[in-house]
Design an enzyme around this catalytic site. Structure first.
Site, mmCIF file in Angstrom:
data_model
loop_
_atom_site.group_PDB
_atom_site.id
_atom_site.type_symbol
_atom_site.label_atom_id
_atom_site.label_comp_id
_atom_site.label_asym_id
_atom_site.label_seq_id
_atom_site.Cartn_x
_atom_site.Cartn_y
_atom_site.Cartn_z
ATOM 1 N N LYS A 45 -31.247 163.934 100.053
ATOM 2 C CA LYS A 45 -30.680 162.619 100.347
ATOM 3 C C LYS A 45 -30.799 161.674 99.151
ATOM 4 C CE LYS A 45 -29.231 163.452 104.500
ATOM 5 N NZ LYS A 45 -27.771 163.487 104.776
ATOM 6 N N TYR A 71 -35.624 167.702 102.430
ATOM 7 C CA TYR A 71 -34.670 166.753 103.008
ATOM 8 C C TYR A 71 -34.580 165.504 102.143
ATOM 9 C CZ TYR A 71 -32.498 163.592 106.403
ATOM 10 O OH TYR A 71 -31.667 162.698 107.027
#
Length: 254
Positions: free
Chosen positions: A159, A155
């Site tokens: 990002k 994740y």
């Protein structure tokens, strides 16, 4: 100066819940011509009802953006209906736990596809139209992606990569009158926790427990993030370009 999106065409991906839903509702208040994109038909239609302007519903496109041809469908249908694009909000995203100790690459591929490839491709497809309108793109990343937290490996990679992409792309399109910025929310009350198998009855307790680790001790509300997105997407600050703008109650500084 007032924020005004009247007669501007705004695409919002991930519009069926969370930040995407809240920003769609706010754009509707500013009279934007909305194109709402999401996978959940029932939730997307409920959001669309809240975005009705003068009895007219937004254009709703129900699909999975990671499927081949889906991003093209969004752009093509928007042009067919409205003839132009002024703003793209890349809000579609997913949180799943992943670690270097995983025995499968599947979660990595899944998160790269929705958190990075989709916004990259949406930007790429929208640029020819944004060049004509001198429009802009707002990508939604995460302020806490720079904190090294076990279990958030993939994740955080996606990002951080989205932020870097936005910076690089902003330089490339700057001479075309297009702006690309990133909003980096902190721990926000959305549906993301359900993707890591938190049962509905435990959501409030989970929000409270996680929030205790941050300065404000409360989760950020999606409606507050939506306000910042609308400000950045507006014409109020034409020189904000290539910026990563945080809204996290100083959590990323800890």
């Amino acid at each position: 100066m007032d924020i005004n999106f009247k007669n501007k065409v705004v695409i919002v991906t991930g519009a069926s819940s969370g930040i995407g839903a809240e920003v769609a509702k706010l754009f509707a208040r500013y009279e934007a011509k909305l194109v709402l994109v999401g996978r959940n038909e029932e939730r997307l239609k409920n959001v669309a009802q809240d975005c009705t302007i003068d009895g007219l519903l937004p254009l709703c496109i129900i699909l999975d953006l990671t499927h081949p041809g889906s991003c093209e469908t969004v752009i093509n249908q928007t042009i067919e209906v409205h003839g132009k694009i002024d703003v793209v909000i890349n809000g579609a995203g997913k949180l799943k736990m992943a670690s270097i100790f995983d025995q499968s690459i599947d979660t990595f591929d899944e998160l790269i596809a929705i958190n990075l490839r989709v916004p990259y491709y949406m930007c790429q497809l929208a640029v020819p139209y944004l060049r004509k309108t001198k429009g802009n793109i707002v990508n939604i990343a995460a302020s806490l992606s720079h904190r090294h937290t076990s279990g958030f490996l993939t994740y955080n990679i996606t990002k951080n990569a989205l932020q870097m992409f936005s910076e690089q792309a902003a330089v490339e399109v700057n001479g075309e009158g297009i702006r690309i910025n990133t909003i980096n929310p902190g721990f926000t009350r959305t549906n993301l926790l359900r993707n890591i198998n938190i049962e509905p009855q435990y959501l409030e307790a989970t929000y409270k427990r996680i929030s205790e680790h941050f300065p404000t001790r409360v989760a950020i509300e999606a409606s507050e993030v939506a306000k910042l997105i609308c400000i950045i997407a507006s014409d109020l600050f034409p020189d904000i370009n290539g910026s990563n703008i945080g809204i996290d109650g100083a959590s990323s500084l800890l």
